[in-house]
Design an enzyme around this catalytic site. Structure first.
Site, PDB file in Angstrom:
ATOM      1  N   ARG A  47       0.815  -1.219   0.000  1.00 53.05           N
ATOM      2  CA  ARG A  47       0.000   0.000   0.000  1.00 53.05           C
ATOM      3  C   ARG A  47       0.851   1.272   0.000  1.00 53.05           C
ATOM      4  NH1 ARG A  47      -5.058  -0.984   3.958  1.00 53.05           N
ATOM      5  NH2 ARG A  47      -5.888  -2.872   3.016  1.00 53.05           N
ATOM      6  N   ASP A 148     -15.941   9.316   8.194  1.00 57.16           N
ATOM      7  CA  ASP A 148     -14.847   8.347   8.086  1.00 57.16           C
ATOM      8  C   ASP A 148     -13.547   9.144   8.163  1.00 57.16           C
ATOM      9  OD1 ASP A 148     -14.773   5.204   6.832  1.00 57.16           O
ATOM     10  OD2 ASP A 148     -12.893   6.317   6.729  1.00 57.16           O
TER      11      ASP A 148
END
Ligand code: SAM
Length: 283
Positions: A47, A148
């Protein structure tokens, strides 16, 4: 020199030492509360190496040093976005939605729901659909706050466009009522109807931040499949901040593997992964 993390036989584009991995774990824990397991080095490498490539950097050490040197720098957002896990789906853990509908119908006031780890939007839109069905209208007395930490997933949620296969398990009546089918270059996609979209406010919010700058009280809080990333002290702190934001008779929905009874006495289990403030149960 320390050996790179991961399989020794693998050749990696960037040097990623065990010390780098530990540094990432420390940084994301401090920033987002995410307690990355010791087996996640491959995931972290894949990632974050995208960030190194985009920034033209040659090593994790340089990347992490730059990050640490600038605590308010813009790269923190990308770093955090890269390390969150955003798996979700429409009507995930579907047993919660009829409970939400019954609870909402019993309220005399407009319904306020907070969905605090809303990811790409499937969860708040499922809440919105449930409440539209409960009140039999596309304009129910409902406000949903969807938050979020990850700005990238929030942008996708706000765009409200999904590939058809994300909604293929919904009954065709719901599909027709709540989604518009894309045509031409948009074929293969659906867009959430604007009426549904209007019930939801999207906002970035880090559950770890001291100031959430949101007002309760809510009739329901959805906090599903995010506590699993936090350790128990962090879970406990967040839960004690939920308690005053939720109506005494309100509902807290947790994820299937999140047992909050081990963490707090402020909430009591009243159904399958559904909790109510303990103060509301006392006579
Ligand atoms: C696995 S998804 C769960 C999505 C949805 N609640 C569900 O159950 O389908 C976890 C979400 O939690 C968010 N998250 C992780 N750490 C967070 C934090 N500190 N504050 C707010 N959201 C966070 C991630 O960005 C991700 O979108």
């Amino acid at each position: 020199m320390a050996a790179p993390a991961g399989s020794a036989s693998e050749r990696k584009e960037f040097l990623f030492t065990p010390a780098d991995f530990e540094r990432v774990r420390r940084l994301i824990y401090a920033r987002a509360g995410i307690a990355l397991g010791s087996g996640k080095h491959e995931m972290v490498y894949s990632r974050l190496s995208r960030r190194l490539r985009d920034l033209g950097l040659s090593s994790f050490e340089v990347y992490l040093a730059a990050l640490e040197a600038d605590p308010n720098g813009r790269e923190w957002e990308q770093f955090t976005n890269a390390l969150t896990t955003n798996l979700t789906s429409f009507f995930r853990e579907s047993h919660h939605f009829p409970i939400l509908a019954e609870h909402a119908k019993a309220q005399s006031e407009p319904i306020e729901v907070w969905c605090c780890a809303s990811s790409t939007g499937e969860e708040p839109y499922s809440i919105a659909i449930t409440l539209c069905e409960a009140f039999g209208t596309l304009t129910p007395p409902v406000r949903i706050l969807a938050t979020d930490i990850d700005t990238q997933v929030l942008a996708r949620a706000e765009a409200a466009i999904y590939p058809l296969d994300r909604v293929s398990s919904l009954p065709s009546e719901q599909l027709k009522r709540y989604f518009l089918r894309g045509k031409g270059p948009q074929s293969g996609q659906v867009r959430v109807r604007p009426e549904l979209r209007r019930l939801i406010t999207f906002k970035q919010l880090n559950l770890l931040d001291d100031n959430w700058s949101i007002k309760g009280p809510f009739q329901s809080i959805f906090c599903r499949n995010v506590m699993i990333y936090f350790d128990k002290p962090t879970q406990g702190k967040i839960l004690s901040r939920f308690a005053p934001l939720l109506n005494p008779q309100g509902l807290l929905f947790a994820g299937h593997s999140e047992n909050l009874s081990f963490v707090t006495t402020e909430f009591s289990l009243i159904g399958k992964t559904v909790y109510q403030p303990t103060r509301g149960l006392r006579r």
